[in-house]
Design a protein around this motif. Structure first.
Motif, PDB file in Angstrom:
ATOM      1  N   ASP A  53       0.818  -1.314  -0.275  1.00 22.33           N
ATOM      2  CA  ASP A  53      -0.018   0.026   0.080  1.00 22.33           C
ATOM      3  C   ASP A  53       0.752   1.336  -0.074  1.00 22.33           C
ATOM      4  OD1 ASP A  53      -2.529  -1.428  -0.036  1.00 22.33           O
ATOM      5  OD2 ASP A  53      -2.683  -1.304   2.248  1.00 22.33           O
ATOM      6  N   LEU A  54       1.967   1.254   0.640  1.00 19.32           N
ATOM      7  CA  LEU A  54       2.882   2.208   0.816  1.00 19.32           C
ATOM      8  C   LEU A  54       3.407   2.472  -0.568  1.00 19.32           C
ATOM      9  CD1 LEU A  54       4.362   4.588   2.285  1.00 19.32           C
ATOM     10  CD2 LEU A  54       5.869   2.766   3.102  1.00 19.32           C
ATOM     11  N   ILE A  55       3.780   1.682  -1.169  1.00 22.37           N
ATOM     12  CA  ILE A  55       4.535   1.693  -2.823  1.00 22.37           C
ATOM     13  C   ILE A  55       3.528   2.132  -3.756  1.00 22.37           C
ATOM     14  CG2 ILE A  55       5.473   0.202  -4.726  1.00 22.37           C
ATOM     15  CD1 ILE A  55       6.174  -1.792  -2.487  1.00 22.37           C
ATOM     16  N   ALA A  56       2.324   1.827  -3.615  1.00 25.45           N
ATOM     17  CA  ALA A  56       1.179   2.391  -4.260  1.00 25.45           C
ATOM     18  C   ALA A  56       1.029   3.874  -4.045  1.00 25.45           C
ATOM     19  CB  ALA A  56      -0.040   1.487  -4.044  1.00 25.45           C
ATOM     20  N   ALA A  57       1.017   4.359  -2.681  1.00 26.08           N
ATOM     21  CA  ALA A  57       0.872   5.662  -2.402  1.00 26.08           C
ATOM     22  C   ALA A  57       2.121   6.480  -2.714  1.00 26.08           C
ATOM     23  CB  ALA A  57       0.908   5.689  -0.688  1.00 26.08           C
ATOM     24  N   TYR A  58       3.278   5.920  -2.909  1.00 21.20           N
ATOM     25  CA  TYR A  58       4.518   6.524  -3.445  1.00 21.20           C
ATOM     26  C   TYR A  58       4.349   6.846  -4.749  1.00 21.20           C
ATOM     27  CZ  TYR A  58       8.851   5.854  -6.502  1.00 21.20           C
ATOM     28  OH  TYR A  58       9.745   5.740  -7.460  1.00 21.20           O
ATOM     29  N   LEU A  59       3.568   5.916  -5.626  1.00 19.93           N
ATOM     30  CA  LEU A  59       3.224   6.215  -7.227  1.00 19.93           C
ATOM     31  C   LEU A  59       2.347   7.185  -7.272  1.00 19.93           C
ATOM     32  CD1 LEU A  59       3.893   2.878  -8.784  1.00 19.93           C
ATOM     33  CD2 LEU A  59       5.607   4.726  -8.830  1.00 19.93           C
TER      34      LEU A  59
END
Length: 194
Positions: A53-59
């Motif tokens: 979820d954090l990776i998706a938020a980064y993008l």
């Protein structure tokens, strides 16, 4: 209290943005992100259910700023639509020539997660790329080009290929040459519209 939660979440996303872009998503631990953000690992997981979820938020945090950079280069360039398209590529060539440029964050993340097509970050990357293509379609439609959606897809593919080639070769000439091809393509579609 809500502002403090938002500030903490934003600090975590900013730390993730820095580390994921610099090191990659697989090489970056949640511990490293927590340390960079000045919070505990538990705090990271309070705001994000998982590293995915954090990776998706980064993008997602990069989506509008990247799109805005393309839009700004296009809008600020005087002249015909061909000049405006060339300006996008010239702007990308300048940005990618910076010593801290590590490639398109969307492409790099998608490459790391290619075996996980349902990953939330893959969906965020796809959404961003579709946003760019949709904006180009709208810009080309407003300019009166023939087949604006097709033209947008073709220019988008030239841009994506140029970014990928730049990552491999570190030679901005690939982006400049792709920009010339995009401008010629747009000029052809402009002629077809008349």
């Amino acid at each position: 209290m809500t502002k403090a939660k938002g500030d903490t979440k934003e600090k975590i996303v900013q730390a993730a943005n820095t580390l994921f872009y610099l090191l990659g998503v697989k090489a970056t631990s949640v511990d490293a992100i927590a340390d960079k953000a000045g919070v505990t690992k538990r705090t990271v997981y309070y705001h994000f259910a998982s590293k995915d979820d954090l990776i998706a938020a980064y993008l997602r945090s990069r989506d509008q700023q990247n799109l805005a950079a393309y839009q700004q280069a296009f809008a600020e360039q005087d002249g015909e639509v061909t000049d405006k398209v060339a300006a996008i590529f010239a702007n990308v060539a300048r940005a990618t020539s910076h010593p801290k440029w590590r490639g398109c964050g969307f492409q790099r993340t998608a490459g790391e997660l290619a075996n996980k097509p349902g990953h939330p970050a893959m969906k965020a990357a796809s959404r961003h790329k579709k946003n760019v293509e949709q904006w180009l379609t709208e810009a080309f439609s407003a300019a009166g080009l023939a087949a604006p959606a097709l033209t947008a897809r073709q220019v988008f593919l030239l841009l994506e290929g140029a970014l990928s080639s730049m990552l491999i070769h570190h030679d901005p000439a690939y982006i400049t040459d792709a920009g010339q091809a995009a401008a010629a393509l747009v000029a052809q579609h402009a002629l077809e519209a008349n």
